[in-house]
Design an enzyme around this catalytic site. Structure first.
Site, mmCIF file in Angstrom:
data_model
loop_
_atom_site.group_PDB
_atom_site.id
_atom_site.type_symbol
_atom_site.label_atom_id
_atom_site.label_comp_id
_atom_site.label_asym_id
_atom_site.label_seq_id
_atom_site.Cartn_x
_atom_site.Cartn_y
_atom_site.Cartn_z
ATOM 1 C CE LYS A 5 2.223 -0.998 -3.896
ATOM 2 N NZ LYS A 5 2.279 0.392 -4.342
ATOM 3 C CB SER A 39 3.542 1.173 -0.954
ATOM 4 O OG SER A 39 2.411 1.466 -1.724
ATOM 5 C CE1 TYR A 64 -1.535 -2.521 -3.585
ATOM 6 C CE2 TYR A 64 -3.574 -1.262 -3.640
ATOM 7 C CZ TYR A 64 -2.188 -1.306 -3.645
ATOM 8 O OH TYR A 64 -1.466 -0.136 -3.692
ATOM 9 C CB VAL A 103 0.838 6.965 1.016
ATOM 10 C CG1 VAL A 103 1.297 7.194 -0.407
ATOM 11 C CG2 VAL A 103 -0.204 5.867 1.090
ATOM 12 C CE1 TYR A 143 5.583 3.291 -5.187
ATOM 13 C CE2 TYR A 143 5.821 5.014 -3.548
ATOM 14 C CZ TYR A 143 5.353 3.770 -3.925
ATOM 15 O OH TYR A 143 4.679 3.012 -3.022
HETATM 16 N N1 GLN Z 1 -2.999 2.359 -0.460
HETATM 17 C C1 GLN Z 1 -2.174 3.166 -1.316
HETATM 18 C C2 GLN Z 1 -2.734 3.126 -2.720
HETATM 19 O O1 GLN Z 1 -3.098 2.093 -3.145
HETATM 20 C C3 GLN Z 1 -0.765 2.670 -1.286
HETATM 21 C C4 GLN Z 1 0.163 3.529 -2.088
HETATM 22 C C5 GLN Z 1 1.479 3.814 -1.429
HETATM 23 O O2 GLN Z 1 1.705 3.555 -0.235
HETATM 24 N N2 GLN Z 1 2.354 4.450 -2.164
HETATM 25 O O3 GLN Z 1 -2.807 4.129 -3.406
#
Ligand code: GLN
Length: 318
Positions: free
Chosen positions: A80, A77, A202, A272, A254
């Site tokens: 993003k 993420s 994505y 993650v 988050y």
């Molecule tokens: N690939 C993960 C997902 O789409 C990315 C989420 C994250 O890094 N928090 O769930």
């Protein structure tokens, strides 16, 4: 001796023994054992839990690292931010009619709020928001992936940034929840392009692999009013850099963003894969990596290391 960097009018003391300080913090972090490595796809579940890296890149061009800072990992993420930069540049203010700028107070892949709020994601840092941003990129670039990759490589000054095709494939195979978010947004007419193409973009950007040094250098412009300190190039306007930092402050960690602001006080973004980057305006970027995650999906040791460093150097922006 220390050299001072001015941040928000206050000098930050960057100690000459920064390396030793980072070493100490990393050693302490290794005693934190309460996280769990992401296991929703095999390619992430296999990553060793004891990897740990900490990097500080300051605006004067110094990069100080300890631990596994040369080892590339799945940035997930954190990507993003890169997607958002491109979408903000391409779409301008109309972007904010399709995605909000409010914290969600929900897990990053939550679906309930999206139904209540008619397919308009709370912010671009949660999955729904990043999928919306991916739609903007797919709709406005003839080759959205290569646009993003060449931007990231340019920001790092390195061609070494790659995409892990195994992670990309696995994300797709295990992407039912993200697909649900995307189709729900499509049902509210908030996705313009083909949903499968949007999801593919994505999943692909989640599979970018970078190390902590590349991450820190690539995002230094966010600490420098939008200007890359290495090349002098204006990457985003000062206003857009402020806006990205603001979104990271309120949503980048988050539903732990409030706690992070309270205890650390820096704009930050996690993934993650276990990476976290934190922006210290007018000073530089801190990046940390350690795969075990806490219950919010944020790296447990990464949080510990950034908190320790920010507190010891007095880096909070508040
Ligand atoms: N690939 C993960 C997902 O789409 C990315 C989420 C994250 O890094 N928090 O769930």
């Amino acid at each position: 001796m220390t050299h001072d960097v001015i941040s928000g009018g206050q000098p930050i003391h960057a100690p000459d023994n920064l390396k030793q300080l980072l070493e100490d913090i990393l050693q302490q972090a290794m005693t934190v054992n309460d996280g769990k490595v992401a296991d929703y796809i095999p390619a992430l579940a296999e990553v060793k839990a004891d990897y740990c890296a900490l990097t500080v890149a300051t605006l004067d061009g110094n990069v100080t690292s300890v631990g596994d800072s040369n080892k590339p990992f799945s940035i997930q993420s954190i990507s993003k931010i890169y997607g958002l930069m491109l979408a903000m540049e391409r779409l301008g203010d109309p972007l904010w009619e399709r995605v909000q700028m409010e914290p969600s107070g929900q897990p990053f892949n939550s679906i309930v709020q999206l139904e209540w709020e008619k397919g308009i994601p709370r912010n671009p840092m949660i999955n729904a928001g990043a999928i919306l941003v991916s739609d903007v990129l797919v709709s406005h670039y003839s080759a959205s992936k290569s646009a993003l990759l060449s931007m990231v490589r340019g920001l790092c000054g390195s061609e070494a940034v790659c995409v892990d095709s195994r992670v990309h494939e696995s994300e797709r195979e295990h992407g039912a929840r993200n697909a649900a978010l995307a189709y729900l947004m499509k049902s509210f007419n908030n996705i313009e392009s083909d949903v499968e193409e949007v999801l593919d973009h994505y999943f692909w950007q989640c599979a970018l692999t970078m190390n902590t040094e590349q991450l820190a250098s690539s995002l230094a412009f966010l600490a420098n009013r939008g200007q890359c300190p290495r090349s002098g190039k204006q990457i985003t306007s000062h206003r857009d850099a402020q806006r990205i930092n603001a979104l990271m402050s309120t949503s980048g960690m988050y539903d732990q963003s409030g706690q992070f602001a309270f205890t650390v006080g820096l704009p930050a973004k996690s993934g993650v894969g276990g990476g976290i980057i934190a922006i210290v305006p007018d000073y530089g970027v801190i990046s940390a990596w350690s795969p075990p995650l806490n219950s919010f999906g944020n790296s447990a040791r990464g949080m510990f290391m950034i908190r320790e460093l920010a507190n010891r150097l007095g880096l909070s922006v508040y």
